[in-house]
Every structure is written in C-alpha cells, then in structure tokens.
Design a protein around this motif. Structure first.
Motif, PDB file in Angstrom:
ATOM      1  N   THR A 205       0.826  -1.207   0.000  1.00  0.00           N
ATOM      2  CA  THR A 205       0.000   0.000   0.000  1.00  0.00           C
ATOM      3  C   THR A 205       0.863   1.261   0.000  1.00  0.00           C
ATOM      4  OG1 THR A 205      -0.140   0.025   2.418  1.00  0.00           O
ATOM      5  CG2 THR A 205      -1.844  -1.203   1.213  1.00  0.00           C
ATOM      6  N   PHE A 206       0.250   2.371  -0.403  1.00  0.00           N
ATOM      7  CA  PHE A 206       0.899   3.679  -0.401  1.00  0.00           C
ATOM      8  C   PHE A 206       0.188   4.574   0.604  1.00  0.00           C
ATOM      9  CE2 PHE A 206       0.774   2.387  -5.040  1.00  0.00           C
ATOM     10  CZ  PHE A 206       2.013   1.739  -5.000  1.00  0.00           C
ATOM     11  N   ASP A 207       0.962   5.427   1.260  1.00  0.00           N
ATOM     12  CA  ASP A 207       0.358   6.360   2.219  1.00  0.00           C
ATOM     13  C   ASP A 207      -0.493   7.411   1.517  1.00  0.00           C
ATOM     14  OD1 ASP A 207       1.610   5.010   4.263  1.00  0.00           O
ATOM     15  OD2 ASP A 207       3.334   6.379   4.344  1.00  0.00           O
ATOM     16  N   ASN A 208      -0.092   7.753   0.294  1.00  0.00           N
ATOM     17  CA  ASN A 208      -0.840   8.755  -0.478  1.00  0.00           C
ATOM     18  C   ASN A 208      -0.472   8.596  -1.948  1.00  0.00           C
ATOM     19  OD1 ASN A 208       1.679  10.274  -0.824  1.00  0.00           O
ATOM     20  ND2 ASN A 208       1.386  10.804   1.347  1.00  0.00           N
TER      21      ASN A 208
ATOM     22  N   ASP B 223       5.942   8.351  -6.724  1.00  0.00           N
ATOM     23  CA  ASP B 223       7.394   8.402  -6.529  1.00  0.00           C
ATOM     24  C   ASP B 223       8.019   7.009  -6.554  1.00  0.00           C
ATOM     25  OD1 ASP B 223       7.299  11.131  -6.389  1.00  0.00           O
ATOM     26  OD2 ASP B 223       7.405  11.237  -4.193  1.00  0.00           O
ATOM     27  N   ARG B 224       7.314   6.025  -6.017  1.00  0.00           N
ATOM     28  CA  ARG B 224       7.857   4.673  -6.058  1.00  0.00           C
ATOM     29  C   ARG B 224       7.899   4.140  -7.483  1.00  0.00           C
ATOM     30  NH1 ARG B 224       5.293   1.535  -0.745  1.00  0.00           N
ATOM     31  NH2 ARG B 224       6.231   2.902   0.818  1.00  0.00           N
ATOM     32  N   PHE B 225       6.843   4.397  -8.242  1.00  0.00           N
ATOM     33  CA  PHE B 225       6.825   3.919  -9.623  1.00  0.00           C
ATOM     34  C   PHE B 225       7.878   4.623 -10.476  1.00  0.00           C
ATOM     35  CE2 PHE B 225       2.866   1.673  -8.860  1.00  0.00           C
ATOM     36  CZ  PHE B 225       2.903   0.667  -9.818  1.00  0.00           C
ATOM     37  N   SER B 226       8.122   5.877 -10.202  1.00  0.00           N
ATOM     38  CA  SER B 226       9.101   6.621 -11.000  1.00  0.00           C
ATOM     39  C   SER B 226      10.527   6.355 -10.552  1.00  0.00           C
ATOM     40  CB  SER B 226       8.823   8.120 -10.897  1.00  0.00           C
ATOM     41  OG  SER B 226       9.115   8.601  -9.586  1.00  0.00           O
ATOM     42  N   GLY B 227      10.683   5.784  -9.366  1.00  0.00           N
ATOM     43  CA  GLY B 227      12.006   5.553  -8.820  1.00  0.00           C
ATOM     44  C   GLY B 227      12.538   6.709  -8.005  1.00  0.00           C
ATOM     45  N   ALA B 228      11.732   7.733  -7.828  1.00  0.00           N
ATOM     46  CA  ALA B 228      12.172   8.896  -7.053  1.00  0.00           C
ATOM     47  C   ALA B 228      12.233   8.598  -5.563  1.00  0.00           C
ATOM     48  CB  ALA B 228      11.227  10.074  -7.311  1.00  0.00           C
ATOM     49  N   ALA B 229      11.498   7.579  -5.121  1.00  0.00           N
ATOM     50  CA  ALA B 229      11.494   7.214  -3.708  1.00  0.00           C
ATOM     51  C   ALA B 229      11.579   5.689  -3.594  1.00  0.00           C
ATOM     52  CB  ALA B 229      10.229   7.721  -3.019  1.00  0.00           C
ATOM     53  N   PRO B 230      12.287   5.201  -2.573  1.00  0.00           N
ATOM     54  CA  PRO B 230      12.367   3.754  -2.397  1.00  0.00           C
ATOM     55  C   PRO B 230      11.059   3.197  -1.845  1.00  0.00           C
ATOM     56  CG  PRO B 230      13.431   4.851  -0.562  1.00  0.00           C
ATOM     57  CD  PRO B 230      13.027   5.934  -1.540  1.00  0.00           C
ATOM     58  N   GLY B 231      10.896   1.892  -1.945  1.00  0.00           N
ATOM     59  CA  GLY B 231       9.705   1.272  -1.394  1.00  0.00           C
ATOM     60  C   GLY B 231       9.181   0.188  -2.307  1.00  0.00           C
ATOM     61  N   TYR B 232       8.408  -0.692  -1.748  1.00  0.00           N
ATOM     62  CA  TYR B 232       7.867  -1.817  -2.503  1.00  0.00           C
ATOM     63  C   TYR B 232       6.521  -1.460  -3.113  1.00  0.00           C
ATOM     64  CZ  TYR B 232      11.615  -4.464  -0.357  1.00  0.00           C
ATOM     65  OH  TYR B 232      12.861  -4.901   0.020  1.00  0.00           O
ATOM     66  N   ILE B 233       6.244  -2.087  -4.255  1.00  0.00           N
ATOM     67  CA  ILE B 233       5.028  -1.796  -5.011  1.00  0.00           C
ATOM     68  C   ILE B 233       4.157  -3.035  -5.145  1.00  0.00           C
ATOM     69  CG2 ILE B 233       4.140  -1.087  -7.271  1.00  0.00           C
ATOM     70  CD1 ILE B 233       6.807   0.481  -7.624  1.00  0.00           C
ATOM     71  N   TYR B 234       4.796  -4.118  -5.627  1.00  0.00           N
ATOM     72  CA  TYR B 234       4.086  -5.327  -6.010  1.00  0.00           C
ATOM     73  C   TYR B 234       5.106  -6.448  -5.962  1.00  0.00           C
ATOM     74  CZ  TYR B 234       0.988  -8.234  -8.989  1.00  0.00           C
ATOM     75  OH  TYR B 234       0.177  -9.208  -9.503  1.00  0.00           O
ATOM     76  N   SER B 235       4.747  -7.623  -5.453  1.00  0.00           N
ATOM     77  CA  SER B 235       5.761  -8.637  -5.177  1.00  0.00           C
ATOM     78  C   SER B 235       6.426  -9.223  -6.413  1.00  0.00           C
ATOM     79  CB  SER B 235       5.175  -9.752  -4.307  1.00  0.00           C
ATOM     80  OG  SER B 235       5.214  -9.388  -2.935  1.00  0.00           O
ATOM     81  N   ARG B 236       5.859  -9.025  -7.595  1.00  0.00           N
ATOM     82  CA  ARG B 236       6.586  -9.421  -8.806  1.00  0.00           C
ATOM     83  C   ARG B 236       7.767  -8.484  -9.037  1.00  0.00           C
ATOM     84  NH1 ARG B 236       5.885  -8.095 -14.292  1.00  0.00           N
ATOM     85  NH2 ARG B 236       3.780  -7.274 -13.958  1.00  0.00           N
TER      86      ARG B 236
END
Length: 406
Positions: free
Chosen positions: A38-41, A47-60
């Motif tokens: 999940t995303f906080d907002n 930012d996670r999808f663009s690579g601007a911020a670290p973090g997990y998106i989807y387990s694939r």
C-alpha cells in the motif's frame, strides 16, 4: 544491508548477513506473504513507480523477504573481493522462481536476434534445450566449442563477431569437466564478449567466478544453496550495476519471480552452506575413490581424482572438488538399471545438493530431451550414472553402493 567487515569467514556471513530490520526484532527474516503493497498517499505511489522514492510496489517487482536473500547471495559470491578503492565489490542478485527462469533472464536480457551464444558440451539438459531448441526460434544461434583451448576460442571470437556471450558450467553436468574461467574471460573481454558461469555445483563456498572475471554468475538455488530439497529457485548475479537494471527489467517482464515462502527456506539453507559443503566434499572424495577401484566401474568422472583431466585446474580455482560425480558402468544400460533398482538407502531422484545421496540415469532422465548423438558427444552414455553425495555416514553410502553394484 552492507558487506560487514567484521566477518572474516564466509560461514559467519552466511548466518548473520541476512539479519535485517524488517520486522519487530524478529530473530529470523519474516515471510512477507503479500502480493501488493500500500501507499500512504498518491504522491508516494507516483514516486515509487518513478524511482524517485524507495519502497515496494508489487511482489513481482520486489518483496522484502526476497530482497534479503538476494543481498545475502550477492555478499557470498563477492565475499572477500574489493574494488581498487578498497570498497567491497558491489554485486546485484535477482532471485527467480526456478533456475530455468533465471537462465531465461540471463540470455534474453543479453542477446538478440542475430547473436550467437558460445558454450561447450556436457551441459545441464535444460540449458542445452534452451540454447539449441528454444532460442533458435527467435533468431539466436548456439555454438559449441572446446573451451579448454583459450587460444582457439580467441580465434573463433575474432572470426565470428556474432558471438556476444560465452556460457560456462564449471564443473559441468554430468562430466564434471572444468573450464579455466580466468583464461576464457580474458579472451572474451578482449573481444567485447560477456561470460556467464553456472556455479550451481560449486556454490560460492567452493568457487567464486567473479574473482576470475565473470560478468554473470548463475545458480539453481534449488540445489546446494537451499540444501534440503524444500523449494525451487534460481538466482542471477551480475557486477555491471547499470546493466543489471536492464536485466532486472527483463526479469520482471518475464514474470518468473521468487515467492517469499520458498525464499525463507532458501535463507535458512544458506546459513549452513559452509558446514554442509565441508561434509559433502569429505564424503564425495571417499565415495569417488571407492568407485574408482570397483571392477564394475569403467570410469569415474570426478574432478577430485588425479585421473580426471581437469584435476589440476579444479584444484587451482576451487576450494574443494565438490560433491557431484558421474561414473560409467561396464555393462551399459542394463547394468545402470539394475544398479539403480538395487539401491536401498541412496535415493532415486534427479536433483543434486540435498542432504541425502541422490542417484539418477542422465540418458533417460535429466538429459533425455537431448538427441542421442549430442548426449554421446557430451559423454553421456547409456551406462552413465550421476550421483550427488549426501551427508549420510560415508560408510553407509559406500555399503549401499557396493551391494547395488554386485
């Protein structure tokens, strides 16, 4: 997670390098059994999808449990190696659902239609089929050469500029032939050709191909890294970090991602890698010496015996010869079937690297997908037996083999 300078031996790194802050001071790395994150907002998601911020998106795309295993294996493959600036050699590992999935990523990320992959006889059957039956459908050619002659390989690379990668198994399956990794890497790199090494049989404890110049190292983690036969997996490790971003993109598109449950089991297995490999190797040399003198056996393919053609090379680039071998029975196919059927403790199975001794018949099992003439060129006759020596009492292993060989 960092390369910890406090670790002077690989055994310590294997146990402690997987420690993490993933979950509430848990003693073991948690299993993150989630398909998505999940995303906080909205901005955080962007930012996670663009690579601007670290973090997990989807387990694939990535999973915390999987990340720990990837970093652990990368640490072991690069253990003790440093760059010119004295910093640890940075490596990137990508864990996959199987060795075959990792192999697909390796080749599909690095070659294209019109390219050629150079390799050798005596490969794992799945590798041979992938190179010679699958890739040609997409305009990629596979070529076999004697990689024990680096000068001839250099001439071949000069003549055939379509060769973009050399793929090595060392020790090879099931002949246990070894390739001088440093020599091949030198002639390859002089021509701008990449080198990948299947290090499954050796593990990073016995051999570290990056020391000799390899660009990629590949493992079926199902085997010795897991060590217990509890989970399927594969891993691809590379040292060119910008290139590994492209490789990682290919891995995600192919979809052969590792799952966190199998990854948890892999992490636990790696912790005892050095301990297990020492006993595997101790048992194997005694078994090989027994088979070498048995009247029913015509030849033993084990790189720890002085009679093996790559005995000196193996001793030079490996810590120990390993725990896999093959041997030829004098009376051919019938003798092979009779021997396998008579086993009482050693198990009939096609994998390697588990705690127990596994015996198989390559011609009718692991390499049955190869044409007979290709099998014979690789030294896989109808009387050849492959054996992965386990951790049982070596006396019990030898007694079982002895009664089965009568």
């Amino acid at each position: 997670m960092n390369h910890h300078p406090i670790f002077s031996e690989m055994a310590s790194a294997a146990i402690h390098a997987a420690q993490s802050d993933l979950g509430q001071n848990a003693h073991l790395v948690p299993v993150y059994a989630t398909s998505t994150f999940t995303f906080d907002n909205a901005r955080q998601g962007m930012d996670r999808f663009s690579g601007a911020a670290p973090g997990y998106i989807y387990s694939r795309f990535g999973n915390p449990t999987v990340t720990v295993a990837e970093e652990l294996i990368a640490i072991l493959e690069g253990f003790g190696m440093v760059q010119d600036n004295g910093q640890p050699l940075p490596l990137k590992a990508i864990l996959h659902a199987s060795g075959q999935a990792a192999m697909a990523t390796l080749f599909l990320a690095n070659i294209a239609a019109g390219d050629t992959v150079l390799t050798h006889y005596s490969l794992y059957g799945g590798t041979h089929e992938f190179l010679f039956d699958f890739l040609p459908k997409f305009g990629v050619k596979a070529l076999i050469a004697d990689l024990h002659q680096p000068e001839s390989v250099a001439e071949l690379l000069q003549q055939d500029r379509s060769i973009k990668m050399i793929h090595i198994e060392s020790p090879a399956n099931p002949s246990m032939r070894c390739v001088d990794i440093a020599a091949i890497c030198k002639v390859a790199h002089d021509c701008g050709v990449k080198v990948s090494v299947d290090n499954t049989f050796a593990t990073p404890y016995l051999q570290q191909p990056f020391r000799y110049g390899a660009d990629f190292v590949f493992h079926s983690t199902t085997k010795f890294l897991n060590g217990h036969g509890t989970a399927i997996g594969g891993v691809l490790i590379g040292k060119d970090l910008p290139l590994m971003q492209k490789v990682n993109k290919t891995a995600k598109l192919l979809g052969g991602c590792a799952n966190p449950f199998d990854t948890f089991l892999l992490i636990q297995g790696v912790k005892t890698l050095e301990l297990r490999m020492k006993q595997h190797c101790s048992n194997a040399i005694q078994v090989a010496e027994f088979l070498h003198t048995h009247p029913a056996v015509s030849i033993v393919n084990f790189n720890g015996l002085p009679s093996h053609p790559d005995y000196e090379l193996s001793a030079r680039q490996m810590r120990h010869p390993g725990a896999v071998m093959s041997f030829e029975l004098k009376d051919g196919f019938e003798a092979a079937v009779r021997f396998i059927d008579r086993l009482q403790m050693c198990l009939r199975a096609v994998s390697v690297g588990t705690l127990d001794t596994l015996v198989s018949h390559p011609a009718s099992m692991t390499h049955s997908g190869m044409k007979k003439e290709d099998r014979e060129k690789a030294g896989i006759s109808d009387g050849l037996i492959r054996m992965s020596v386990g951790l049982e009492s070596v006396g019990d292993i030898i007694r079982d083999l002895e009664q089965a060989l009568i």
